[in-house]
Design a protein around this motif. Structure first.
Motif, PDB file in Angstrom:
ATOM      1  N   ASN A 155      -6.779   6.466  -2.425  1.00  0.00           N
ATOM      2  CA  ASN A 155      -7.230   5.256  -1.743  1.00  0.00           C
ATOM      3  C   ASN A 155      -8.105   4.402  -2.660  1.00  0.00           C
ATOM      4  O   ASN A 155      -8.019   3.178  -2.660  1.00  0.00           O
ATOM      5  N   VAL A 196      -9.462  -4.837  -3.063  1.00  0.00           N
ATOM      6  CA  VAL A 196     -10.021  -4.786  -1.712  1.00  0.00           C
ATOM      7  C   VAL A 196     -10.893  -3.538  -1.605  1.00  0.00           C
ATOM      8  O   VAL A 196     -10.993  -2.749  -2.543  1.00  0.00           O
ATOM      9  N   THR A 197     -11.515  -3.342  -0.444  1.00  0.00           N
ATOM     10  CA  THR A 197     -12.381  -2.180  -0.256  1.00  0.00           C
ATOM     11  C   THR A 197     -11.579  -0.955   0.139  1.00  0.00           C
ATOM     12  O   THR A 197     -10.454  -1.059   0.655  1.00  0.00           O
ATOM     13  N   GLU A 198     -12.171   0.213  -0.100  1.00  0.00           N
ATOM     14  CA  GLU A 198     -11.530   1.458   0.332  1.00  0.00           C
ATOM     15  C   GLU A 198     -11.387   1.490   1.850  1.00  0.00           C
ATOM     16  O   GLU A 198     -10.427   2.067   2.377  1.00  0.00           O
ATOM     17  N   LYS A 199     -12.341   0.899   2.551  1.00  0.00           N
ATOM     18  CA  LYS A 199     -12.275   0.865   4.010  1.00  0.00           C
ATOM     19  C   LYS A 199     -11.037   0.115   4.466  1.00  0.00           C
ATOM     20  O   LYS A 199     -10.356   0.531   5.421  1.00  0.00           O
ATOM     21  N   VAL A 222       0.835  -1.201   0.000  1.00  0.00           N
ATOM     22  CA  VAL A 222       0.000   0.000   0.000  1.00  0.00           C
ATOM     23  C   VAL A 222       0.871   1.252   0.000  1.00  0.00           C
ATOM     24  O   VAL A 222       0.599   2.215  -0.728  1.00  0.00           O
ATOM     25  N   ILE A 272      -8.221  -0.188   2.771  1.00  0.00           N
ATOM     26  CA  ILE A 272      -7.067   0.638   2.458  1.00  0.00           C
ATOM     27  C   ILE A 272      -6.927   1.765   3.480  1.00  0.00           C
ATOM     28  O   ILE A 272      -5.824   2.108   3.914  1.00  0.00           O
ATOM     29  N   ALA A 328      -7.289   0.607  -3.741  1.00  0.00           N
ATOM     30  CA  ALA A 328      -8.259  -0.452  -3.474  1.00  0.00           C
ATOM     31  C   ALA A 328      -8.558  -1.239  -4.752  1.00  0.00           C
ATOM     32  O   ALA A 328      -8.631  -2.476  -4.731  1.00  0.00           O
TER      33      ALA A 328
END
Length: 214
Positions: free
Chosen positions: A168, A177-180, A158, A182, A172
């Motif tokens: 972000n 994956v989700t922004e949350k 990341v 990241i 993601a």
């Protein structure tokens, strides 16, 4: 958007002019040596400068020196540096200036027109555009040093994408994956690096790059 280009190879210089003009940039001047670059930047104060690291008369770091000199006179002047190879000393020196609007790409990336134009626009907007190979070498340089040693493999991944200037959402998407997720990783990264979190993505990336650049 007004651009100054510095490139000593005539064919590449002409290619950069035509490419940027095709995307509605205004190339106000294109030069082939360090002293001319200093004069052009002082005269035009462009929105962004695209600069080859090695220019006449020394063919060492003439382009970078001219860009750094111009940024001292005009803090925050956006500069995108092009280099044939990853040269960590030049990258660190450029990144040590945390006033924003900086980029370092290998010349091979110019062939990817979309990526190159996006990098020019990002730097002109005060953001950061770092070549993935540059990021990889900077991270490798610090791989045995604290506090980077405390980062997990995913956090390093990341961090590398953050250092390239990605948002972000873009990170993601790249990692599926989700922004949350990241957001959680970035908060962990800043905590481990001792850097305060910020809502300003450019400041956040610049803080990381300043750390990586020593």
């Amino acid at each position: 958007m007004r651009v100054v280009i510095a490139e000593d190879l005539a064919l590449l210089r002409d290619g950069l002019i035509r490419l940027l003009q095709a995307f509605e940039f205004e190339v106000v001047e294109a030069v082939d040596n360090g002293p001319s670059l200093v004069r052009a930047l002082a005269s035009h104060r462009p929105d962004v400068a695209v600069v080859d690291v090695r220019l006449p008369p020394t063919f060492t770091d003439e382009g970078l020196k001219a860009a750094l000199e111009a940024r001292k006179e005009n803090p925050g002047l956006p500069v995108l540096v092009l280099s044939q190879h990853v040269e960590q000393l030049y990258a660190r020196e450029l990144l040590s200036d945390s006033s924003g609007g900086i980029g370092y790409l290998l010349k091979d990336r110019v062939s990817d027109v979309g990526q190159f134009v996006e990098a020019v626009r990002r730097v002109a907007g005060g953001g950061t555009a770092l070549d993935p190979d540059v990021v990889a070498q900077l991270l490798t340089r610090h791989s045995r040093e604290e506090p980077l040693q405390a980062l997990t493999a995913r956090e390093r991944e990341v961090l590398g994408l953050m250092a390239e200037g990605r948002s972000n959402a873009a990170i993601a998407a790249a990692l599926f994956v989700t922004e949350k997720a990241i957001s959680k990783h970035t908060n962990n990264i800043f905590g481990k690096l001792g850097l305060p979190p910020s809502e300003d993505d450019n400041r956040r990336v610049l803080a990381v790059l300043a750390y990586l650049g020593g």
